[in-house]
Design an enzyme around this catalytic site. Structure first.
Site, PDB file in Angstrom:
ATOM      1  CG  HIS A  82      -2.077  -0.923   1.101  1.00 41.71           C
ATOM      2  ND1 HIS A  82      -3.249  -0.753   1.813  1.00 41.71           N
ATOM      3  CD2 HIS A  82      -2.257  -2.047   0.353  1.00 41.71           C
ATOM      4  CE1 HIS A  82      -4.092  -1.726   1.514  1.00 41.71           C
ATOM      5  NE2 HIS A  82      -3.511  -2.520   0.634  1.00 41.71           N
ATOM      6  CD  GLU A  84      -2.349   4.755   2.513  1.00 47.19           C
ATOM      7  OE1 GLU A  84      -3.530   5.119   2.518  1.00 47.19           O
ATOM      8  OE2 GLU A  84      -1.945   3.778   1.838  1.00 47.19           O
ATOM      9  CB  CYS A 112      -7.051   0.384   4.743  1.00 49.16           C
ATOM     10  SG  CYS A 112      -5.385  -0.325   4.660  1.00 49.16           S
ATOM     11  CB  CYS A 115      -2.245   2.183   5.864  1.00 42.81           C
ATOM     12  SG  CYS A 115      -1.994   1.292   4.323  1.00 42.81           S
TER      13      CYS A 115
END
Length: 258
Positions: A82, A84, A112, A115
């Site tokens: 991801h 992040e 999310c 993260c």
């Protein structure tokens, strides 16, 4: 692999928010948030053009961009890649430390839960995002980003509850998703996966919501652990200074002659 940067650190002045905001009264912080989010939105556009889902994030210290990344889930075949997480990891490497309490993270979509926990553990001071995620958001659904209980119970790990600014340049961020895949964006909006809050009459609104930092409660255990870490670092530094040139740390020191 992260997005290639023309320089390791960039300045927010290089990125301009949409011109429709120029006539509005803005505080210096709001102007900075819009400039950095404009860069984040551009990164998400680049991700979509590269065949990736258009998620992007960057870590900044003031107006200086320390690290930036896009999702690499599709390209790397790895669901943990991801944006992040990649941006946080790169920022820690650039700054040479785990704690990023003098930094902020910007994301085009609300982080999310996967993260959000690293965001809290890295103790980032601010979290700024554009599009809310009612179903999977680390604040809207699970409230990890604003959970003060984990700060009070484990202050040595999670630090203060960060400031959150939600809805920054939301229209520009949504436009990227709509152009990326109009059908997929229609399904996402129909299912309420990514959305804006609703006013009392059911009309969609896009205010920027600013939530303040919540200081953690001081705990004796946190202070003792911090002192222990400092003592361990000091002891390691003393051992390193005492070592002989050319001798490995694991090699025993020769006994002094009698």
């Amino acid at each position: 692999m992260l997005c290639a940067l023309p320089r390791l650190c960039q300045c927010a002045n290089e990125f301009d928010p949409p011109t429709r905001y120029l006539h509005m009264s803005r505080t210096p912080r709001q102007l900075l948030d819009e400039k950095l989010m404009a860069r984040c939105v551009e990164l998400s556009r680049e991700a979509g053009a590269a065949g990736e889902i258009p998620f992007a994030a960057l870590v900044a210290r003031g107006d200086e961009i320390i690290a930036e990344a896009t999702n690499r889930v599709v390209r790397d075949g790895d669901i943990t890649r991801h944006a992040e997480l990649l941006a946080i990891s790169q920022a820690q490497k650039v700054l040479g430390r785990r704690i990023l309490r003098d930094c902020s993270i910007y994301a085009n979509v609300e982080p999310c839960p996967m993260c959000s926990f690293p965001i809290r553990e890295a103790q980032l001071a601010r979290v700024v995002f554009a599009i809310r995620s009612p179903l999977m958001g680390g604040m809207s659904r699970w409230n990890i980003l604003r959970d003060s209980e984990i700060s009070d119970s484990m202050p040595e790990a999670f630090g203060d509850v960060p400031e959150v600014a939600a809805g920054v340049l939301v229209e520009e961020a949504e436009k990227v998703w709509r152009h990326w895949n109009p059908i997929a964006w229609g399904v996402i909006r129909y299912r309420g996966l990514l959305d804006r809050p609703l006013a009392e009459g059911g009309e969609q609104v896009h205010p920027v919501e600013d939530l303040p930092r919540i200081p953690r409660r001081r705990r004796v255990l946190a202070d003792l652990l911090a002192l222990h870490r400092f003592s361990a670092m000091a002891a390691a530094a003393a051992r390193w200074l005492r070592r002989e040139p050319g001798r490995r740390e694991s090699e025993p020191r020769p006994a002094p002659p009698r």
